[in-house]
Write an enzyme that holds these catalytic residues in place. Structure first.
Site, mmCIF file in Angstrom:
data_model
loop_
_atom_site.group_PDB
_atom_site.id
_atom_site.type_symbol
_atom_site.label_atom_id
_atom_site.label_comp_id
_atom_site.label_asym_id
_atom_site.label_seq_id
_atom_site.Cartn_x
_atom_site.Cartn_y
_atom_site.Cartn_z
ATOM 1 N N HIS A 38 0.801 -1.229 0.000
ATOM 2 C CA HIS A 38 0.000 0.000 0.000
ATOM 3 C C HIS A 38 0.831 1.274 0.000
ATOM 4 C CE1 HIS A 38 -3.813 -2.187 1.057
ATOM 5 N NE2 HIS A 38 -4.020 -1.536 -0.041
ATOM 6 N N ARG A 75 -8.696 -6.679 -13.858
ATOM 7 C CA ARG A 75 -8.310 -7.789 -12.969
ATOM 8 C C ARG A 75 -9.112 -7.645 -11.670
ATOM 9 N NH1 ARG A 75 -2.827 -6.896 -15.242
ATOM 10 N NH2 ARG A 75 -2.007 -8.906 -15.923
ATOM 11 N N GLU A 96 -4.754 -18.551 -22.347
ATOM 12 C CA GLU A 96 -3.491 -18.470 -21.602
ATOM 13 C C GLU A 96 -2.957 -19.854 -21.248
ATOM 14 O OE1 GLU A 96 -4.156 -16.119 -18.055
ATOM 15 O OE2 GLU A 96 -6.122 -16.968 -17.718
ATOM 16 N N ASP A 98 0.706 -15.908 -18.613
ATOM 17 C CA ASP A 98 0.546 -17.324 -18.279
ATOM 18 C C ASP A 98 0.854 -18.210 -19.475
ATOM 19 O OD1 ASP A 98 -0.108 -17.662 -15.520
ATOM 20 O OD2 ASP A 98 -1.927 -16.525 -15.920
ATOM 21 N N ARG A 148 6.325 -18.160 -13.715
ATOM 22 C CA ARG A 148 6.484 -16.745 -14.051
ATOM 23 C C ARG A 148 7.075 -15.907 -12.926
ATOM 24 N NH1 ARG A 148 0.221 -14.793 -14.859
ATOM 25 N NH2 ARG A 148 0.834 -12.721 -14.228
ATOM 26 N N CYS A 158 -3.818 -9.255 -23.914
ATOM 27 C CA CYS A 158 -3.847 -8.442 -22.690
ATOM 28 C C CYS A 158 -2.704 -8.767 -21.731
ATOM 29 C CB CYS A 158 -5.192 -8.572 -21.976
ATOM 30 S SG CYS A 158 -5.500 -10.239 -21.349
HETATM 31 C C1 PEP Z 1 -1.862 -13.198 -18.395
HETATM 32 O O1 PEP Z 1 -1.736 -14.288 -17.861
HETATM 33 O O2 PEP Z 1 -1.204 -12.820 -19.387
HETATM 34 C C2 PEP Z 1 -2.842 -12.219 -17.857
HETATM 35 C C3 PEP Z 1 -3.139 -11.139 -18.529
HETATM 36 O O3 PEP Z 1 -3.393 -12.449 -16.656
HETATM 37 P P1 PEP Z 1 -2.605 -12.380 -15.239
HETATM 38 O O4 PEP Z 1 -1.285 -11.696 -15.508
HETATM 39 O O5 PEP Z 1 -3.492 -11.610 -14.342
HETATM 40 O O6 PEP Z 1 -2.464 -13.817 -14.882
HETATM 41 MG MG MG Z 2 -3.186 -15.074 -16.475
#
Ligand code: PEP
Ligand code: MG
Length: 585
Positions: free
Chosen positions: A192, A302, A436, A460, A470, A507
């Site tokens: 925060h 999100r 994904e 992902d 990741r 995205c």
């Molecule tokens: C992704 O996996 O690319 C995605 C956009 O979702 P997140 O990063 O929230 O898993």
């Molecule tokens: Mg994702």
């Protein structure tokens, strides 16, 4: 480059901007325990009374912050007010009072520390950030019990505040007219302190290991310089260093102005291919900034953010309100709401998931629907209600195949049927899936025609394609989204969407990397969704590109051996594009 005496510390960029000047260290002295108590029940009663006082005072602080025009940040303090009255926290402290005869000060301090430790060990950056809220609240309860005023920090001159960590209540109440920047030895960009710094436009660097020792060694008279975009800190900068920081500050100011000025420019390649740029956001508070930077809608909301900020799930009404605010801010452009993606690296404490050896390969996101369909139905009901205010698209995360797509549609049908039976006004929803997981792309032809759109989550998709967690820094070499394996999957997805006649966007973070973004255009992607701060650079890259060149480069890159080869190919293309005269193309 730094001068000889300056000490360079590399931290993590947390809030953009640069600053230099004197520093003031924030240190919190814990109120002292008053020893063992003879009457535990009376001490428990003291604790409960203190919780009420602190809860109400924290709600007052939330009001103040909201009245100052920071509605989103005010929620931090509403969440803290809930922590102050959290029965689990208070019960844990009461047990210490009753069993060990600790006084309430020692008991609440220890109970808050235990809860904070639990949050930190979950291995999730957001929850680790919430740990400082719990410690902050514990400290305020202990201060109330000890009869001490809450800590206040007065800055006698414009200064950078340095600390091990900064509680959110302190960050929000720092005198902003004299606050040049924030530099923290601990913390993370999703804690925060960093969220508030960004909201208030205060440059900040976090995770600056060694900062406090370097400042102690340099002495209090030495100034500090801070770059919230590179994460660099310079202890005892020389005149030349300061001149360099001032030049950077000027450039940042000019760039920001330019980013806003260019927000209305058409996003179109030199040879006329039009691209839509959308925003990735996590809360209604981010909508206005994204609109100002030219986002034509939200490609990824999100929604976990709304769930992570608190100790109970947001109600349907709260969700409908939050989604509706974003829809209204972006109208007439659409807002893509992603159903809750909990699990993996995003656990939620009040939604207990079974411990798993491989949470990224486990019951994550839509896979929760088997046990907790109610969570998704509530979300979908809120989406239908928000859709009365404008265009809403909803997408399911972690769809693996046609069966998952069917599960998603069943949840949607259930929400819709319920609302209609209740006679509630509802809008229309466009339904889509995130691509994904490689299997979702390889089998796309079996189900995407039943949807209106798909959106590729490259973050992902990359981890599942290359079997590289990741979040694991040791696997950095597998983390370049220009890897030909990922590009081939993206191309397959584009072709499947074309065959089905549905919309496709990207995205994942890849869309916000200007080099990768233009390659996506070459692969046939026409909608890119990214962090608002990337919109301006991606727009510039697209406007300078020629899509017929990009298509050729993209098709060739599918046969490249590595991401590095693809990057080299793109850089060569960029040089050619800027050096070849128009008529020679
Ligand atoms: C992704 O996996 O690319 C995605 C956009 O979702 P997140 O990063 O929230 O898993
Ligand atoms: Mg994702």
């Amino acid at each position: 480059m730094t001068t000889q005496n300056a000490v360079l510390i590399r931290g993590i960029a947390a809030s953009p901007g640069v600053a230099h000047g004197p520093w003031v260290r924030f240190q919190r002295k814990a109120p002292a325990s008053r020893g063992l108590v003879a009457e535990p029940e009376a001490e428990v009663a003291r604790l409960i009374a203190a919780a009420d006082v602190v809860g109400r005072a924290t709600e007052g602080l939330a009001d103040e912050v909201r009245r100052a025009g920071h509605a989103e940040e005010a929620k931090v303090f509403l969440a803290q007010a809930m922590i102050a009255r959290d029965p689990e926290l208070l019960d844990a402290a009461a047990v210490r009072i009753r069993v060990d005869h600790d006084d309430a000060i020692a008991a609440i301090t220890a109970a808050a520390a235990t809860v904070a430790d639990q949050l930190r060990t979950l291995g999730d950056k957001l929850l680790a950030g919430r740990a400082s809220d719990v410690v902050d609240v514990g400290d305020r309860l202990a201060r109330e019990l000890a009869g001490l005023a809450s800590v206040e920090m007065r800055l006698t001159e414009p200064s950078i505040v340095v600390a091990e960590d900064l509680p959110p209540s302190m960050t929000a109440t720092l005198p902003r007219d004299r606050l040049l920047g924030i530099a923290l030895e601990a913390s993370s960009p999703t804690a925060h302190a960093a969220i508030l710094a960004r909201a208030y436009g205060i440059p900040a660097v976090v995770g600056a290991t060694g900062l406090l020792a370097a400042l102690d060694a340099a002495g209090h008279g030495s100034p500090l310089a801070l770059d919230g975009e590179s994460g660099e800190l310079l202890v005892a900068p020389a005149k030349e260093d300061i001149a360099r920081y001032e030049a950077r500050a000027g450039a940042i100011r000019r760039n920001r102005g330019r980013d806003l000025e260019e927000a209305a420019l058409p996003v179109i390649t030199e040879d006329g291919t039009a691209i839509e740029l959308l925003a990735n956001i996590g809360s209604p508070g981010e909508a206005a900034g994204a609109v100002a930077l030219g986002a034509r809608g939200v490609g990824l909301f999100r929604t976990e953010f709304l769930f992570l900020e608190r100790s109970t799930p947001p109600s349907e009404d709260e969700q409908a309100d939050a989604y509706g605010q974003v829809v209204a801010a972006f109208g007439p452009h659409p807002v893509t709401i992603r159903l809750l993606d909990v699990g993996g690296d995003k656990p939620i404490p009040y939604l207990p998931l079974k411990a798993e050896d491989n949470p990224f390969l486990g019951v994550r996101a839509l896979r929760l629907a088997d046990h907790r369909p109610d969570i998704f139905v509530t979300q979908l009901r809120a989406c239908y209600r928000a859709a009365v205010r404008g265009r809403v698209k909803v997408m399911a995360p972690m769809v693996a195949d046609a069966a998952d797509a069917a599960t998603f549609r069943q949840l949607v049908d259930r929400a819709r049927t319920e609302l209609i039976a209740e006679g509630r006004p509802i809008g229309a929803l466009d339904l889509g899936a995130m691509l994904e997981i490689p299997s979702a792309i390889l089998t796309a032809d079996t189900y995407v025609q039943e949807l209106s759109f798909v959106s590729i989550g490259t973050n992902d998709l990359l981890q599942y394609t290359l079997a590289a967690d990741r979040g694991n820094p040791a696997l950095e070499r597998y983390r370049d989204p220009l890897h030909p394996a990922l590009l081939r999957l993206i191309r397959l997805a584009v072709e499947a969407a074309e065959r089905a006649g549905i919309e496709l966007s990207v995205c994942g973070e890849m869309a916000g990397d200007p080099e990768a973004a233009i390659l996506l255009v070459g692969l046939g992607v026409r909608l890119l969704s990214m962090a608002p701060s990337s919109l301006a650079t991606v727009r510039r890259a697209i406007r300078a590109a020629v899509s017929s060149d990009l298509e050729r480069a993209a098709i060739s890159s599918l046969d490249d051996r590595s991401a590095a080869d693809v990057r080299t190919r793109l850089r060569r293309l960029a040089v050619e594009t800027t050096t070849v005269p128009e008529q020679a193309r």
